[in-house]
Design a protein around this motif. Sequence first.
Motif, PDB file in Angstrom:
ATOM      1  N   MET A 231     -10.998  13.494  11.373  1.00  9.51           N
ATOM      2  CA  MET A 231     -11.077  12.232  10.684  1.00  9.51           C
ATOM      3  C   MET A 231     -11.200  11.625   9.147  1.00  9.51           C
ATOM      4  O   MET A 231     -11.272  10.602  10.087  1.00  9.51           O
ATOM      5  CB  MET A 231     -12.705  12.767  10.348  1.00  9.51           C
ATOM      6  CG  MET A 231     -13.958  12.337  10.315  1.00  9.51           C
ATOM      7  SD  MET A 231     -15.788  12.505   9.628  1.00  9.51           S
ATOM      8  CE  MET A 231     -16.384  13.159  11.701  1.00  9.51           C
ATOM      9  N   LEU A 232     -10.651  12.171   8.628  1.00 10.33           N
ATOM     10  CA  LEU A 232     -10.006  11.697   7.249  1.00 10.33           C
ATOM     11  C   LEU A 232      -8.549  10.326   8.340  1.00 10.33           C
ATOM     12  O   LEU A 232      -8.583   8.943   7.557  1.00 10.33           O
ATOM     13  CB  LEU A 232      -9.426  12.631   6.422  1.00 10.33           C
ATOM     14  CG  LEU A 232      -8.421  11.574   5.485  1.00 10.33           C
ATOM     15  CD1 LEU A 232      -8.949  11.016   4.711  1.00 10.33           C
ATOM     16  CD2 LEU A 232      -7.671  13.391   4.368  1.00 10.33           C
ATOM     17  N   ILE A 233      -7.543  11.197   9.223  1.00 12.42           N
ATOM     18  CA  ILE A 233      -6.203  11.086   9.070  1.00 12.42           C
ATOM     19  C   ILE A 233      -7.192   9.279  10.410  1.00 12.42           C
ATOM     20  O   ILE A 233      -6.457   8.253  10.315  1.00 12.42           O
ATOM     21  CB  ILE A 233      -5.302  11.744  10.497  1.00 12.42           C
ATOM     22  CG1 ILE A 233      -5.293  12.707   9.282  1.00 12.42           C
ATOM     23  CG2 ILE A 233      -4.390  10.779  10.753  1.00 12.42           C
ATOM     24  CD1 ILE A 233      -4.253  13.681   9.616  1.00 12.42           C
ATOM     25  N   ALA A 235     -10.016   7.656  10.632  1.00 13.49           N
ATOM     26  CA  ALA A 235      -9.927   6.425   9.539  1.00 13.49           C
ATOM     27  C   ALA A 235      -9.225   5.627   8.842  1.00 13.49           C
ATOM     28  O   ALA A 235      -9.004   4.939   9.054  1.00 13.49           O
ATOM     29  CB  ALA A 235     -11.089   6.872   8.035  1.00 13.49           C
ATOM     30  N   ILE A 236      -8.235   6.219   8.491  1.00 15.61           N
ATOM     31  CA  ILE A 236      -6.726   5.658   7.603  1.00 15.61           C
ATOM     32  C   ILE A 236      -6.012   4.869   8.442  1.00 15.61           C
ATOM     33  O   ILE A 236      -5.674   3.503   8.707  1.00 15.61           O
ATOM     34  CB  ILE A 236      -6.021   7.142   6.686  1.00 15.61           C
ATOM     35  CG1 ILE A 236      -6.866   7.454   6.094  1.00 15.61           C
ATOM     36  CG2 ILE A 236      -4.584   5.811   6.170  1.00 15.61           C
ATOM     37  CD1 ILE A 236      -5.825   8.428   4.995  1.00 15.61           C
ATOM     38  N   ASP A 237      -6.148   5.793   9.699  1.00 19.90           N
ATOM     39  CA  ASP A 237      -5.183   4.804  10.848  1.00 19.90           C
ATOM     40  C   ASP A 237      -6.201   3.747  11.078  1.00 19.90           C
ATOM     41  O   ASP A 237      -5.546   2.646  11.439  1.00 19.90           O
ATOM     42  CB  ASP A 237      -5.278   5.487  12.047  1.00 19.90           C
ATOM     43  CG  ASP A 237      -3.768   6.233  12.544  1.00 19.90           C
ATOM     44  OD1 ASP A 237      -3.625   6.123  11.197  1.00 19.90           O
ATOM     45  OD2 ASP A 237      -4.081   7.613  13.167  1.00 19.90           O
ATOM     46  N   ALA A 238      -7.857   3.574  11.352  1.00 16.62           N
ATOM     47  CA  ALA A 238      -8.305   2.218  11.643  1.00 16.62           C
ATOM     48  C   ALA A 238      -8.049   1.348  10.928  1.00 16.62           C
ATOM     49  O   ALA A 238      -8.145   0.407  10.740  1.00 16.62           O
ATOM     50  CB  ALA A 238     -10.097   3.202  11.606  1.00 16.62           C
ATOM     51  N   ILE A 239      -8.159   1.766   9.285  1.00 14.98           N
ATOM     52  CA  ILE A 239      -8.465   0.970   8.094  1.00 14.98           C
ATOM     53  C   ILE A 239      -6.919   0.352   7.647  1.00 14.98           C
ATOM     54  O   ILE A 239      -7.212  -0.828   7.819  1.00 14.98           O
ATOM     55  CB  ILE A 239      -8.410   1.955   7.176  1.00 14.98           C
ATOM     56  CG1 ILE A 239     -10.061   1.649   6.497  1.00 14.98           C
ATOM     57  CG2 ILE A 239      -8.173   0.992   5.752  1.00 14.98           C
ATOM     58  CD1 ILE A 239     -10.598   3.063   5.500  1.00 14.98           C
ATOM     59  N   GLY A 240      -5.830   1.004   8.757  1.00 15.83           N
ATOM     60  CA  GLY A 240      -4.689   0.557   7.941  1.00 15.83           C
ATOM     61  C   GLY A 240      -4.774  -0.934   9.105  1.00 15.83           C
ATOM     62  O   GLY A 240      -3.525  -1.778   9.648  1.00 15.83           O
ATOM     63  N   ILE A 241      -4.341  -0.197  10.174  1.00 16.94           N
ATOM     64  CA  ILE A 241      -4.454  -1.426  11.423  1.00 16.94           C
ATOM     65  C   ILE A 241      -5.552  -2.358  11.206  1.00 16.94           C
ATOM     66  O   ILE A 241      -5.040  -3.367  11.946  1.00 16.94           O
ATOM     67  CB  ILE A 241      -4.470  -0.699  12.703  1.00 16.94           C
ATOM     68  CG1 ILE A 241      -3.122   0.475  13.456  1.00 16.94           C
ATOM     69  CG2 ILE A 241      -4.692  -1.394  14.054  1.00 16.94           C
ATOM     70  CD1 ILE A 241      -3.230   1.712  14.986  1.00 16.94           C
ATOM     71  N   ILE A 259     -12.168   1.242  17.842  1.00 11.53           N
ATOM     72  CA  ILE A 259     -11.440   1.664  18.767  1.00 11.53           C
ATOM     73  C   ILE A 259     -10.075   2.148  18.792  1.00 11.53           C
ATOM     74  O   ILE A 259      -9.536   4.221  19.112  1.00 11.53           O
ATOM     75  CB  ILE A 259     -11.260   0.848  19.672  1.00 11.53           C
ATOM     76  CG1 ILE A 259     -12.479   0.155  20.457  1.00 11.53           C
ATOM     77  CG2 ILE A 259     -10.370   1.536  21.300  1.00 11.53           C
ATOM     78  CD1 ILE A 259     -11.736  -0.918  21.760  1.00 11.53           C
ATOM     79  N   THR A 260      -9.852   2.122  17.394  1.00  7.64           N
ATOM     80  CA  THR A 260      -8.784   2.828  16.541  1.00  7.64           C
ATOM     81  C   THR A 260      -8.969   4.641  16.397  1.00  7.64           C
ATOM     82  O   THR A 260      -8.768   5.477  16.079  1.00  7.64           O
ATOM     83  CB  THR A 260      -7.521   2.420  15.751  1.00  7.64           C
ATOM     84  OG1 THR A 260      -7.329   0.802  15.994  1.00  7.64           O
ATOM     85  CG2 THR A 260      -6.962   3.031  15.741  1.00  7.64           C
ATOM     86  N   PHE A 261     -10.442   4.102  15.566  1.00  6.19           N
ATOM     87  CA  PHE A 261     -10.918   5.318  15.231  1.00  6.19           C
ATOM     88  C   PHE A 261     -11.444   6.409  16.080  1.00  6.19           C
ATOM     89  O   PHE A 261     -11.282   7.866  15.878  1.00  6.19           O
ATOM     90  CB  PHE A 261     -11.942   4.630  13.869  1.00  6.19           C
ATOM     91  CG  PHE A 261     -13.172   5.417  13.313  1.00  6.19           C
ATOM     92  CD1 PHE A 261     -12.148   6.744  12.115  1.00  6.19           C
ATOM     93  CD2 PHE A 261     -13.929   6.108  13.799  1.00  6.19           C
ATOM     94  CE1 PHE A 261     -13.004   7.778  11.948  1.00  6.19           C
ATOM     95  CE2 PHE A 261     -14.643   7.547  13.342  1.00  6.19           C
ATOM     96  CZ  PHE A 261     -14.117   8.168  12.353  1.00  6.19           C
ATOM     97  N   VAL A 313      -1.825  16.329   4.809  1.00  2.11           N
ATOM     98  CA  VAL A 313      -3.650  16.661   5.442  1.00  2.11           C
ATOM     99  C   VAL A 313      -3.868  17.991   6.262  1.00  2.11           C
ATOM    100  O   VAL A 313      -4.306  18.127   5.783  1.00  2.11           O
ATOM    101  CB  VAL A 313      -4.581  15.395   6.727  1.00  2.11           C
ATOM    102  CG1 VAL A 313      -6.378  15.733   6.352  1.00  2.11           C
ATOM    103  CG2 VAL A 313      -4.374  14.300   4.830  1.00  2.11           C
ATOM    104  N   MET A 314      -3.049  18.269   7.408  1.00  2.00           N
ATOM    105  CA  MET A 314      -3.675  19.003   7.981  1.00  2.00           C
ATOM    106  C   MET A 314      -3.233  20.173   7.639  1.00  2.00           C
ATOM    107  O   MET A 314      -3.237  21.289   8.128  1.00  2.00           O
ATOM    108  CB  MET A 314      -2.351  18.331   9.723  1.00  2.00           C
ATOM    109  CG  MET A 314      -3.635  17.441  10.198  1.00  2.00           C
ATOM    110  SD  MET A 314      -5.044  18.096  10.913  1.00  2.00           S
ATOM    111  CE  MET A 314      -5.096  16.833  11.774  1.00  2.00           C
ATOM    112  N   LYS A 315      -1.769  20.496   6.814  1.00  2.00           N
ATOM    113  CA  LYS A 315      -1.174  21.517   5.958  1.00  2.00           C
ATOM    114  C   LYS A 315      -0.736  22.188   7.169  1.00  2.00           C
ATOM    115  O   LYS A 315      -0.076  21.775   8.944  1.00  2.00           O
ATOM    116  CB  LYS A 315      -2.027  22.599   6.156  1.00  2.00           C
ATOM    117  CG  LYS A 315      -3.040  21.957   4.474  1.00  2.00           C
ATOM    118  CD  LYS A 315      -2.028  21.430   3.348  1.00  2.00           C
ATOM    119  CE  LYS A 315      -2.504  20.740   2.557  1.00  2.00           C
ATOM    120  NZ  LYS A 315      -2.168  19.984   1.285  1.00  2.00           N
TER     121      LYS A 315
END
Length: 375
Positions: A231-233, A235-241, A259-261, A313-315
């Motif tokens: 979910m965090l990744i 959200a970050i992808d959606a914000i960046g794109i 759509i990216t999220f 994030v994922m470890k």
Amino acid sequence: MAAEEPGADSGETTHDVQPRNPWTALPWLVRTAVLWSACLVVIVAGLYLLGRIALLLAPLAIALAATIFLTALLDPVLLRLRRLRVPAALAALLTVLLLLGILVGVGALVWNLTASQFDQLSQELTQGVDRSRDFVTSTLPVTDAQLDRLISQARDGLSGSSPDPVSGARTATEVFGSALLALVLLFFLLKDGRSMWHWVLSRMTGPNRAVVAEAGRGGWQTLGAYSRGTMLIAAIDAIGIGLALVVLRVPLALPLALITFLGGFVPIIGATVAGAVAVLVALAANGPTTALLTLAAVIAVQQIEGNLLEPLVMKRQVRLHPAVILVAVTAGTLIAGIAGAFVSVPITAVLWRIIDTVQRHRATATLAVPAAPAG
């Protein structure tokens, strides 16, 4: 004079001839290949049987998968409430209400901001596909008729038959029932999940109890880390794109970010499809230069996410090889469609963590056994 043994006069010694086992007569490589092949056939048959059962009970299977995923996601919230000495039932109810509030609030906000833009998004995508088709026919030895035939075949395969009102109503009823069942199960798992797990462990005795406890704990930690990390990744992808689309003045930036999220929950394939949609819209709206810049932005964001954010994030306990992810997503899609694509990777990650925990536990137990004294 002593009696002579039978056959002694011939000067030959008799031996018992044992029949040779055909299995041991085979080379060791053949025996190993046969054993591994048999195990693989049994595993694949079991997975296929489970998949068929899940398809027959699709609404229940989807509800259970969503419940377990949401429970792992919301477990930290429940633990915080429990540390504040909130009763278990009230803490579970507050957690479910928090989830509903977030979903309804975000859904209403996104709908109000993007509902009027989805028609325009469809038009932009159509124009982007048309411009891409013109580029392909002008640069590659492909005629318009051949390309139109391929596009028509792909469209027919995706759309299938015409929609049936009865089937659509049944699907809507099943979705609503699955969502309601998932919420009820979520409340009970948040409230009594740990006591249920302790009850299962109490029914086991011997060394298997410690192995099951450790494997279950590891699998649950993996699922929680995967759900929160994904979910965090996403959200970050959606914000960046989304920011890149705003800077490049590509229209429909918010629907494309949404759509990216959503695509972020299907690793590799989801991000690729979402990026392709953004590039097509940029091509239709602002031309090839903006489309190339959009493609560069999408690739940059995904590279930063894959090489920097995901390991943090994922470890390491959740990370899977990209080839394993592709196979898992493809298999899940073939078995259960879109729902299978969403749940295939977390299931694979949890199973791998459980198997790895069991193997490490057995290896430790083997090393701990003292060697027998010589003589």
